[in-house]
Design an enzyme around this catalytic site. Sequence first.
Site, mmCIF file in Angstrom:
data_model
loop_
_atom_site.group_PDB
_atom_site.id
_atom_site.type_symbol
_atom_site.label_atom_id
_atom_site.label_comp_id
_atom_site.label_asym_id
_atom_site.label_seq_id
_atom_site.Cartn_x
_atom_site.Cartn_y
_atom_site.Cartn_z
ATOM 1 N N ARG A 6 32.264 4.463 72.649
ATOM 2 C CA ARG A 6 31.233 3.495 73.037
ATOM 3 C C ARG A 6 31.762 2.067 73.140
ATOM 4 N NH1 ARG A 6 27.072 5.075 68.783
ATOM 5 N NH2 ARG A 6 28.235 6.968 68.320
ATOM 6 N N GLU A 44 30.469 7.197 59.248
ATOM 7 C CA GLU A 44 29.200 7.503 58.569
ATOM 8 C C GLU A 44 28.918 9.002 58.548
ATOM 9 O OE1 GLU A 44 25.598 5.877 60.280
ATOM 10 O OE2 GLU A 44 24.530 5.990 58.368
HETATM 11 O O1 PRP Z 1 31.313 2.181 60.994
HETATM 12 P P1 PRP Z 1 31.545 3.645 61.078
HETATM 13 O O2 PRP Z 1 30.905 4.415 59.950
HETATM 14 O O3 PRP Z 1 33.001 3.960 61.209
HETATM 15 O O4 PRP Z 1 30.801 4.175 62.380
HETATM 16 C C1 PRP Z 1 30.841 3.503 63.603
HETATM 17 C C2 PRP Z 1 31.475 4.306 64.689
HETATM 18 O O5 PRP Z 1 30.721 5.509 64.925
HETATM 19 C C3 PRP Z 1 30.442 5.629 66.316
HETATM 20 O O6 PRP Z 1 31.461 6.305 66.998
HETATM 21 P P2 PRP Z 1 31.647 7.887 67.051
HETATM 22 O O7 PRP Z 1 32.801 8.257 66.194
HETATM 23 O O8 PRP Z 1 30.345 8.576 66.789
HETATM 24 O O9 PRP Z 1 32.164 8.141 68.507
HETATM 25 P P3 PRP Z 1 31.619 7.956 69.987
HETATM 26 O O10 PRP Z 1 31.740 6.486 70.281
HETATM 27 O O11 PRP Z 1 32.580 8.774 70.756
HETATM 28 O O12 PRP Z 1 30.188 8.426 70.063
HETATM 29 C C4 PRP Z 1 30.353 4.190 66.769
HETATM 30 O O13 PRP Z 1 30.513 4.077 68.175
HETATM 31 C C5 PRP Z 1 31.473 3.551 65.997
HETATM 32 O O14 PRP Z 1 32.736 3.689 66.641
HETATM 33 N N1 ADE Z 2 23.664 5.394 62.567
HETATM 34 C C1 ADE Z 2 24.469 5.366 63.638
HETATM 35 N N2 ADE Z 2 23.954 5.253 64.888
HETATM 36 C C2 ADE Z 2 24.763 5.230 65.967
HETATM 37 N N3 ADE Z 2 26.089 5.301 65.898
HETATM 38 C C3 ADE Z 2 26.641 5.402 64.684
HETATM 39 N N4 ADE Z 2 27.943 5.471 64.290
HETATM 40 C C4 ADE Z 2 27.956 5.561 62.947
HETATM 41 N N5 ADE Z 2 26.724 5.543 62.438
HETATM 42 C C5 ADE Z 2 25.879 5.437 63.512
#
Ligand code: PRP
Ligand code: ADE
Length: 172
Positions: free
Chosen positions: A60, A97
Amino acid sequence: MPQRLRDAIRDVPDFPKPGILFKDITPVLADPVLLQLSIDKMTESASDFAIDKVVGIDARGFLFGPSVALAKNAGFVPVRKQGKLPWKTNSISYALEYGENILEIHQDAVSPGDRVMVIDDLLATGGTASATVKLLKELGAEVSCVIFLVELDFLDGRKNIDCDNIHSILNY
Ligand SMILES: O=P(O)(O)OC[C@H]1O[C@H](OP(=O)(O)OP(=O)(O)O)[C@H](O)[C@@H]1O
Ligand SMILES: Nc1ncnc2[nH]cnc12
């Protein structure tokens, strides 16, 4: 206007796992006014810094990073999930998370002394952003700022990120 941005972010309970309240930014992406506003606000957050590279985190961070890079007259660098980058990489494992994973960067993506800005859509525990900052520092880059569209304050993820300038457009 920031209220319109806040209102557009959709809460999805129990995604991708029970107990997680997922912040869905796709309605922001679908609205050209809100998408432009997001990019403008993220760019403004870094107005104090001259930047050589904007680093976006898979996936993202890629939705905002290249536009912010152009606005900052900087290049764009992807940090990717394991197995996606074709050249020589450095990697790091991390927890977020709702899981754990491995992130990679090309060894020649940044040079020692480069001033970089890290972009992602959301800060939760900070595991992802903190791992990205470590990869960048290992390569000798100077992490000037880390910018998010959304921050989940109750998880206090910013304390885990080794950077003095962390900014989010919307806090929850
Ligand atoms: O602060 P954190 O607990 O580390 O979480 C945040 C991360 O989680 C999500 O990515 P995700 O790994 O779900 O990947 P995506 O962008 O491919 O959906 C979001 O886009 C952040 O990169
Ligand atoms: N609560 C949340 N919503 C969307 N993206 C996330 N990445 C980690 N935690 C998330």
